[in-house]
Write an enzyme that holds these catalytic residues in place. Structure first.
Site, PDB file in Angstrom:
ATOM      1  N   ILE A 162     -28.977  20.335  -0.194  1.00  7.89           N
ATOM      2  CA  ILE A 162     -30.062  20.318  -1.204  1.00  7.89           C
ATOM      3  C   ILE A 162     -29.943  21.565  -2.090  1.00  7.89           C
ATOM      4  CG2 ILE A 162     -32.552  20.231  -1.591  1.00  7.89           C
ATOM      5  CD1 ILE A 162     -32.909  19.187   1.246  1.00  7.89           C
ATOM      6  N   LYS A 177     -33.136  31.244   7.273  1.00 10.51           N
ATOM      7  CA  LYS A 177     -33.114  30.501   6.010  1.00 10.51           C
ATOM      8  C   LYS A 177     -34.392  30.756   5.210  1.00 10.51           C
ATOM      9  CE  LYS A 177     -30.140  26.874   7.846  1.00 10.51           C
ATOM     10  NZ  LYS A 177     -30.120  25.643   8.645  1.00 10.51           N
TER      11      LYS A 177
HETATM   12  N1  HSE Z   1     -27.507  24.761  12.722  1.00  9.08           N
HETATM   13  C1  HSE Z   1     -27.868  24.537  11.376  1.00  9.08           C
HETATM   14  C2  HSE Z   1     -28.885  23.415  11.308  1.00  9.08           C
HETATM   15  C3  HSE Z   1     -26.656  24.207  10.561  1.00  9.08           C
HETATM   16  O1  HSE Z   1     -28.988  22.680  12.292  1.00  9.08           O
HETATM   17  O2  HSE Z   1     -29.564  23.270  10.314  1.00  9.08           O
HETATM   18  C4  HSE Z   1     -26.893  24.170   9.079  1.00  9.08           C
HETATM   19  O3  HSE Z   1     -27.301  25.421   8.599  1.00  9.08           O
END
Ligand code: HSE
Length: 418
Positions: free
Chosen positions: A130, A199
């Protein structure tokens, strides 16, 4: 860098994402980009690419003047930071997918970009396929962005879907997420919410100009969510998601956290299942916008890396507009949330901390309640994670001061007290 300049790439990492990128680049002739060398850790592994491309010597890439782009897709955060900072200092543009590294070294990375004037692009680090980072950077002005709600971890979303819709047990679902290449090398980073929190700090920086670390964000994962919770949710027509949320409050400060949340069936996030991610953005005049796509896996992540590489042809770099061109926003813990808690013993629950309790079930075995509590009672102490207690936010969980006062007044009136 001028438009359509030829890009010569040094690639670090040939795992799920690195190999995906190698394949995807081979199918994208128009890009005018070529991988010159790939640095890997273990030379013994059999790999699906010509042997002469591989090296274990990082300097072969970092000191090669013909390489003008370093793409880094390894999972060790400290090694990734070393690579990225050396590359920038050596005059190379960088594309990275290492969310942990970016989150832990955000301040240093901002400084390096400022000092070198070079691009550091990381679209694949949050929500994989995205295009949310460039969107937050370019489209939403500081004043327009009211709130963000997102599912940013594919593995936990996959596990929740498998557990509660296909009745797979937790361990089997985690193993499947690993086998499919969604989970981190250490899957507790997914399950306990670390990956989502990394994130979230990256997205908070691009959305609101906030430079925070995971220490500043209250988060947990899905480790304590159980079948009983899913059953209570079902009775109320709710599903469970691990939701990252940020909201600009009336006082201008930003509430931000990553916690399991009940979502109603008409919530866009309830549509997001398996390894998909979703982002709901609320802005001043457009109301809600919903972005949806695969959040993990080889090609979806490689597609975002590819898009960053492509953006380098036009010398694109993040301006961090909310950070440098506005007064940056600040985080706050001064608000209330409506929570659902399930637990084994009442003695584990500090009832005096609640503003009020709206619903409680105290039958034998698993007990639960729904209550309103000041956020700092969750941020300052982890009683809600201990003794097998499970916390899930109610839909629309944030309650601001003014609303709290109104709700209190109403409940007193109903009780005939005022
Ligand atoms: N481990 C991460 C997830 C991978 O499951 O989103 C993608 O960043």
């Amino acid at each position: 860098m001028t438009a359509h300049r030829r890009l010569t790439i040094g690639l670090f990492g040939f795992g799920v994402v690195g190999e995906g990128l190698y394949k995807v680049l081979h199918q994208t002739d128009s890009l005018n980009a070529q991988i010159k060398k790939i640095c890997i850790k273990d030379p013994g592994k059999k790999r699906n690419a010509p042997e002469e491309l591989f090296t274990t010597d990082r300097d072969e890439l970092l000191n090669d003047e013909s390489i003008n782009v370093i793409v880094e897709v390894i999972s060790e955060a400290d090694a990734a930071f070393e690579i990225v900072s050396t590359a920038l200092k050596n005059g190379k543009a960088v594309v990275s997918s290492s969310k942990k590294m970016i989150s832990e070294h955000l301040t240093a990375l901002l400084k390096l970009q400022m000092e070198t004037g070079l691009p550091f692009l990381c679209e694949s680090s949050a929500c994989a396929s995205i295009p949310v980072i460039r969107n937050l950077e370019e489209y939403y002005d500081n004043d327009l962005l009211h709130s963000l709600r997102a599912i940013v971890n594919g593995s936990t979303n996959y596990i929740l879907t498998k557990m509660f819709e296909e009745k797979l047990d937790f361990k089997a679902a985690v193993i499947q997420a690993q086998q499919l290449g969604f989970a981190e090398a250490d899957p507790t980073l997914d399950v306990e919410g670390w990956d989502a929190a990394y994130k979230w700090t990256i997205l908070l920086c691009h959305a609101y100009g906030i430079v925070a670390s995971t220490r500043d964000i209250l988060f947990t994962g899905i480790q304590n969510v159980n079948e009983n919770d899913a059953n209570v949710g079902r009775e109320k027509n709710y599903e469970i998601r691990l939701v990252a949320q940020a909201k600009k409050l009336l006082n201008g400060r930003i509430a931000a956290f990553v916690l399991p949340q009940f979502v109603k069936h008409d919530d866009h996030l309830s549509f997001v299942k398996n390894e998909y991610n979703g982002v709901v953005i609320e802005s001043s005049f457009a109301d809600k916008q919903f972005f949806y796509g695969k959040g993990a896996g080889s090609f979806p992540t490689a597609s975002a890396v590819l898009s960053d590489i492509s953006a380098l042809r036009y010398d694109y770099r993040y301006e961090y507009k909310k950070l440098y061109h506005h007064t940056p926003n600040q985080l706050t813990q001064d608000f209330y949330v409506r929570v659902y808690l399930s637990f084994d013993e009442w003695s584990y629950i500090p009832r005096e901390k609640f503003e009020w309790i709206e619903e409680w079930h105290a039958q034998e075995g698993r007990k639960y309640l729904i209550a309103v509590i000041h956020f700092r009672h969750l941020a300052e102490d982890d009683w809600w994670k201990k003794h097998n207690t499970s916390l899930i936010l109610a839909p629309d969980p944030i309650i601001e001061d003014m609303e709290l006062r109104k709700l209190k007044k109403k409940s007193l009136e109903l009780a005939g007290i005022s």
